[in-house]
Design an enzyme around this catalytic site. Sequence first.
Site, PDB file in Angstrom:
ATOM      1  N   LYS A   1       0.757  -1.314  -0.118  1.00  0.00           N
ATOM      2  CA  LYS A   1       0.040  -0.114  -0.024  1.00  0.00           C
ATOM      3  C   LYS A   1       0.898   1.335   0.012  1.00  0.00           C
ATOM      4  CE  LYS A   1      -1.890   2.366   3.421  1.00  0.00           C
ATOM      5  NZ  LYS A   1      -1.551   3.704   2.933  1.00  0.00           N
TER       6      LYS A   1
ATOM      7  N   GLU B   1      11.776   1.921   8.626  1.00  0.00           N
ATOM      8  CA  GLU B   1      12.782   2.685   8.433  1.00  0.00           C
ATOM      9  C   GLU B   1      12.053   4.184   8.852  1.00  0.00           C
ATOM     10  OE1 GLU B   1      13.913   5.920   7.013  1.00  0.00           O
ATOM     11  OE2 GLU B   1      13.556   5.289   4.814  1.00  0.00           O
TER      12      GLU B   1
ATOM     13  N   CYS C   1      13.763  11.380   5.135  1.00  0.00           N
ATOM     14  CA  CYS C   1      14.179  11.147   6.731  1.00  0.00           C
ATOM     15  C   CYS C   1      15.727  11.471   7.027  1.00  0.00           C
ATOM     16  CB  CYS C   1      13.700   9.856   6.641  1.00  0.00           C
ATOM     17  SG  CYS C   1      12.163   9.443   6.207  1.00  0.00           S
TER      18      CYS C   1
ATOM     19  N   GLU D   1      11.123  16.514  13.659  1.00  0.00           N
ATOM     20  CA  GLU D   1      11.721  16.717  12.425  1.00  0.00           C
ATOM     21  C   GLU D   1      10.802  17.750  11.736  1.00  0.00           C
ATOM     22  OE1 GLU D   1      12.943  13.073   9.456  1.00  0.00           O
ATOM     23  OE2 GLU D   1      10.969  12.853  10.739  1.00  0.00           O
TER      24      GLU D   1
HETATM   25  C1  SIN Z   1      13.636   8.362   2.957  1.00  0.00           C
HETATM   26  O1  SIN Z   1      13.561  10.018   3.135  1.00  0.00           O
HETATM   27  O2  SIN Z   1      13.103   7.897   3.868  1.00  0.00           O
HETATM   28  C2  SIN Z   1      14.783   7.930   1.987  1.00  0.00           C
HETATM   29  C3  SIN Z   1      15.881   8.808   1.774  1.00  0.00           C
HETATM   30  C4  SIN Z   1      16.819   8.153   1.039  1.00  0.00           C
HETATM   31  O3  SIN Z   1      16.570   7.051   0.429  1.00  0.00           O
HETATM   32  O4  SIN Z   1      17.949   8.718   0.486  1.00  0.00           O
END
Ligand code: SIN
Length: 490
Positions: free
Chosen positions: A182, A260, A294, A392
């Site tokens: 999804k 992640e 991230c 964040e």
């Molecule tokens: C992400 O922001 O989760 C992944 C970034 C990346 O793969 O460089």
Amino acid sequence: MTRRFSLEDLILTANLIDGRWLSAADGARFAVIDPGTGNTIAEVADSGPADAHAATDAAARALPAWRDTLPKERAAILDRWHDLIVAHEEVLGELISLEQGKPLAEGRGEVAYGASYVTWFADEGRRIYGDIIPAQQRGKRMSAVKEPIGIVAAITPWNFPLAMIARKIAPALAAGCTVVGKPAEDTPLTALALALLAQEAGVPAGVLNLITASRERGIAAVADWLEDSRVRKITFTGSTAVGKYLARESAATLKKLSLELGGNAPFLVFDDADIDAAVSGLLASKFRNGGQTCVCPNRVYVQAGVYDAFSRKLADKVGALRVGPATDPSSQIGPMINTRAVDKIARHVDDAVAKGARVLTGGTRLPECGAHYFAPTVLANATDDMQLCCEETFGPVVPLFRFDSEEDALRAANDTPFGLAAYFYSQDVRRTDRVSRALEAGIVGINEGAISSEAAPFGGVKESGYGREGSRYGLDDYLSIKYLCQGGLE
Ligand code: SIN
């Protein structure tokens, strides 16, 4: 001959279940919005638990045959998928820009990035070795073999609508698993296009199943996977709050998880750094996807001796970034994904300014561009009581914190529950060794802002999650180890 699809061909609105493109069981739909204009791009299936269940049924039916294919047969299909993705770089890049808002060049870059995981895992899948274990008793043979874990549920974010799902589906298929997936409600179209290309590459019916859903209905759909004991693994990229929910709710069936999750990356610039290199590295890592990754630096710590020079150079460069529609080739920063996102950025900046931060450039929304645009911003005099220090921001905002000693910088950098990425710039080789060991993060950029690669292990420590994506470690998350002990051989 490679079949070519146009952008219109690639805008699909149905779920892929058991090789068929199906509406949601109850016919519900939701709108996918262009974040730049607020216009509806398409209406896609708004799936619920019945659709999620049908996807799992299909994945379960397809599993025995797929598990039994030879690794090189699976690799050949993945190689074809890779070639099709690359052949559609232009249109897929456009589609990413359209639904996600990243500038065109970055959209195309993401296609290449996502495709690199597919070819990487095609190759890694050919090398799923086990071990012969030296016998401990005569007449016994002991070995360890690796087997596909089973059905994998892949739940992916909006910030990289192609790369994040590719780096979950590719290792799963290479390992011999089947997939239910999804994509995020903001960006389902790229994932569906990718699924069409997978089908075209020869992924058999039921091996890859994708459903789309709005936020509310998506929670109920995913809950069906969490409860279903046939789903053996969840792989998720997204917020720490949702990661914790998935871990909690999947505990009853003890699924394997790869999470992640959020980061709060520190970026340290020491007095002995090459300042120009540090400014370029920060620009590259912070403003990728408008600050919506991230691994984007969220807190920038600059040593007192170079603070003023670094701030000036950075503010000049950031102030010159071109903001505009993602589809305009000259734009460097596009719209933020949605109203919630841009509201949070504005809240963080307002809070910081109220607590004493000084705006060196930017600092405001850009209503003349559209409702979701925010000016690339540099804030001086950031302090640890500001919201942007502990949360964040996920936007184009650089807060600059001043520090005096290496010890102070490390204490501040590690003072967070998160540990995904960290960066530092120094030309002192001893410091480089000390700081890289002391930083509590899964990924450390040393005099480098661009750290992502299909060949490298991507993942965090602490509340940034567990499991690794990419690299040779990335396949392990989709395999289980079976120990074989054969007796009576004497
Ligand atoms: C992400 O922001 O989760 C992944 C970034 C990346 O793969 O460089």
